[in-house]
Design an enzyme around this catalytic site. Structure first.
Site, PDB file in Angstrom:
ATOM      1  N   GLY A  41       0.928  -1.437  -0.017  1.00 33.68           N
ATOM      2  CA  GLY A  41       0.159   0.022  -0.019  1.00 33.68           C
ATOM      3  C   GLY A  41       0.909   1.283   0.099  1.00 33.68           C
ATOM      4  O   GLY A  41       1.768   1.579   0.910  1.00 33.68           O
ATOM      5  N   ALA A  42       0.659   2.009  -1.210  1.00 31.39           N
ATOM      6  CA  ALA A  42       1.704   3.151  -1.067  1.00 31.39           C
ATOM      7  C   ALA A  42       0.891   4.655  -0.736  1.00 31.39           C
ATOM      8  O   ALA A  42       1.215   5.565  -1.451  1.00 31.39           O
ATOM      9  CB  ALA A  42       2.186   3.288  -2.604  1.00 31.39           C
ATOM     10  N   LYS A  87     -12.374   5.691  16.613  1.00 31.66           N
ATOM     11  CA  LYS A  87     -12.070   6.855  16.823  1.00 31.66           C
ATOM     12  C   LYS A  87     -12.318   7.696  15.407  1.00 31.66           C
ATOM     13  O   LYS A  87     -12.524   8.673  15.171  1.00 31.66           O
ATOM     14  CB  LYS A  87     -10.642   7.090  17.115  1.00 31.66           C
ATOM     15  CG  LYS A  87      -9.631   6.305  16.238  1.00 31.66           C
ATOM     16  CD  LYS A  87      -8.983   7.289  15.329  1.00 31.66           C
ATOM     17  CE  LYS A  87      -8.203   6.575  14.256  1.00 31.66           C
ATOM     18  NZ  LYS A  87      -7.386   7.428  13.322  1.00 31.66           N
ATOM     19  N   TRP A 139       0.096   6.710   4.675  1.00 32.25           N
ATOM     20  CA  TRP A 139       0.439   6.088   6.090  1.00 32.25           C
ATOM     21  C   TRP A 139       1.514   5.153   5.705  1.00 32.25           C
ATOM     22  O   TRP A 139       2.505   4.767   6.316  1.00 32.25           O
ATOM     23  CB  TRP A 139      -0.564   5.674   6.809  1.00 32.25           C
ATOM     24  CG  TRP A 139      -0.467   5.112   8.254  1.00 32.25           C
ATOM     25  CD1 TRP A 139      -1.215   4.079   8.760  1.00 32.25           C
ATOM     26  CD2 TRP A 139       0.646   5.342   8.998  1.00 32.25           C
ATOM     27  NE1 TRP A 139      -0.942   3.855   9.934  1.00 32.25           N
ATOM     28  CE2 TRP A 139       0.277   4.437  10.187  1.00 32.25           C
ATOM     29  CE3 TRP A 139       1.886   6.221   8.981  1.00 32.25           C
ATOM     30  CZ2 TRP A 139       1.332   4.490  10.969  1.00 32.25           C
ATOM     31  CZ3 TRP A 139       2.344   6.208  10.009  1.00 32.25           C
ATOM     32  CH2 TRP A 139       2.181   5.239  11.218  1.00 32.25           C
ATOM     33  N   GLY A 140       1.305   4.332   4.634  1.00 30.84           N
ATOM     34  CA  GLY A 140       2.129   3.369   4.105  1.00 30.84           C
ATOM     35  C   GLY A 140       3.558   3.553   3.906  1.00 30.84           C
ATOM     36  O   GLY A 140       4.444   3.094   4.232  1.00 30.84           O
ATOM     37  N   SER A 157      -6.295  15.316   9.782  1.00 29.74           N
ATOM     38  CA  SER A 157      -7.247  14.119   9.862  1.00 29.74           C
ATOM     39  C   SER A 157      -8.115  14.121   8.518  1.00 29.74           C
ATOM     40  O   SER A 157      -8.834  14.921   8.354  1.00 29.74           O
ATOM     41  CB  SER A 157      -7.898  14.212  11.247  1.00 29.74           C
ATOM     42  OG  SER A 157      -8.940  12.966  11.241  1.00 29.74           O
ATOM     43  N   GLU A 210     -11.942   6.140   6.649  1.00 30.31           N
ATOM     44  CA  GLU A 210     -12.463   5.063   7.022  1.00 30.31           C
ATOM     45  C   GLU A 210     -13.659   4.942   7.835  1.00 30.31           C
ATOM     46  O   GLU A 210     -14.551   4.031   7.632  1.00 30.31           O
ATOM     47  CB  GLU A 210     -11.152   4.105   7.866  1.00 30.31           C
ATOM     48  CG  GLU A 210     -10.028   3.698   6.873  1.00 30.31           C
ATOM     49  CD  GLU A 210     -10.098   2.575   6.138  1.00 30.31           C
ATOM     50  OE1 GLU A 210     -11.304   2.079   6.101  1.00 30.31           O
ATOM     51  OE2 GLU A 210      -9.166   2.168   5.698  1.00 30.31           O
ATOM     52  N   THR A 219      -6.931  12.564  16.042  1.00 33.80           N
ATOM     53  CA  THR A 219      -7.756  12.462  14.857  1.00 33.80           C
ATOM     54  C   THR A 219      -8.891  13.589  14.999  1.00 33.80           C
ATOM     55  O   THR A 219      -9.295  13.805  13.677  1.00 33.80           O
ATOM     56  CB  THR A 219      -8.296  11.072  14.723  1.00 33.80           C
ATOM     57  OG1 THR A 219      -7.290  10.051  14.785  1.00 33.80           O
ATOM     58  CG2 THR A 219      -9.026  10.711  13.191  1.00 33.80           C
TER      59      THR A 219
END
Length: 331
Positions: free
Chosen positions: A8-9, A191, A12-13, A254, A281, A248
């Site tokens: 996963g690019a 969260k 975060w990855g 965020s 998410e 977050t």
């Protein structure tokens, strides 16, 4: 030499790959699009997500998952939660027999209401003690810029958690270990939903009192669900609970808070998605978390109202009125 594959690019990855590289691990990022992988290989930069971040020389990239996974001691999973099962089914045959699978994902699977570690165990056919999760107040742009941060590495096998901890400890990134996988995963998933509510409240120009209440009551309903599922309630007072929730909710970096702001300004779900262009998410997870809570008889009123705003088209002002007019009770 220790090797890691980061599948996963996204931001975060990519930031996590930088952490691994800075800590001394050779890293191969798998990118779905070859042009992203090629740019990382040639220039050492992911120009799609972190264009201002120079990656360590230890980090390279490919669009071939088998190549990324070859000889990997750590398999870092950093894809949208709802796409994990399908992707991992394709990747599993290439994962080494003793590799540690590390989840960076913070969501609950729709339909099954399973946590990401459960999906990994089921899909990859590995025992639960080979799966670790990383959770905490970890905003990718700050970490990529080497701003100091802390996180939690949770695994039922403490030795594996410690191995991951050692592989990601840098002068700017401080990991702690924990064995409460359930608590750490739920803290990270719920969260996002509370941050949507916080973003809505921010866009509606509501005061700090109600925003503080959203954080604290959001933590309360997260803890109720966690305890019902067997988590240690103390986990929610730590980095993977309160820490991640505060980060977050309050940061403009965020995605979930930002998405919530779009909803709070009166945009539809589709308009908000078009505006943000990144995965929030909490939008999908709120459905799964609501179903999980109902299945265990846990009351989660903020989650319920976020789901109504996101998926039933309820006006945020109506949702707020419904929250405030609930029957009074003891804290």
């Amino acid at each position: 030499m220790t090797r890691a594959a980061v599948l996963g690019a996204g931001s975060w990855g990519t930031a996590f790959a930088k952490v691994l590289g800075d800590a001394g691990t050779d890293v191969t990022i798998w990118a779905r699009r070859e042009r992203v992988a090629a740019h990382i290989r040639e220039y050492g930069v992911n120009n799609e997500y972190l264009p201002s971040t120079r990656l360590p020389e230890r980090v390279t990239a490919t669009s071939d998952p088998a190549e990324a996974l070859k000889g990997a001691d750590f398999v870092i999973l950093s894809v949208p939660s709802q796409s994990l099962r399908g992707n991992l089914a394709d990747w599993a045959p290439h994962i080494g027999p003793d590799a540690t699978l590390v989840s960076l994902m913070k969501g609950i699977e729709l339909g099954t209401t399973k946590r990401m570690s459960q999906v990994i165990v089921e899909t990859a056919g590995v025992p639960a003690d080979r799966v670790a999760v990383v959770s905490g107040p970890n905003l990718a742009p700050e970490i990529a810029a080497e701003q100091p941060a802390a996180t939690v590495v949770a695994c039922t096998d403490l030795d594996r958690a410690t191995a991951v901890q050692n592989a990601i400890t840098t002068r700017y990134f401080r990991p702690y270990t924990n064995t409460d996988v359930i608590g750490c995963e739920l803290g990270g998933a719920v969260k996002n939903v509370i941050a949507l509510a916080y973003g809505i409240a921010t866009a509606m120009r509501l005061g700090d009192n109600i925003k503080a209440a959203l954080i604290t009551r959001g933590l309360a309903e997260t803890t109720r669900l966690g305890v019902a599922l067997g988590a240690d309630p103390m986990t929610f007072a730590g980095l993977a609970g309160m820490g991640d929730l505060v980060g977050t909710c309050t940061s403009p970096l965020s995605r979930n808070r930002t998405f919530g702001e779009h909803l709070g300004r009166g945009e539809t779900l589709e308009q908000a998605q078009a505006s943000t262009r990144q995965t929030a998410e909490g939008v999908k997870s709120c459905l799964a978390i609501r179903d999980l809570a109902r299945a265990h008889g846990v009351e989660m009123p903020i989650t319920e109202q976020v789901e109504r705003v996101c998926h039933e088209g309820v006006d945020p002002r109506v949702a707020l009125t419904d929250l405030m007019s609930r029957d009074t009770k003891s804290e």
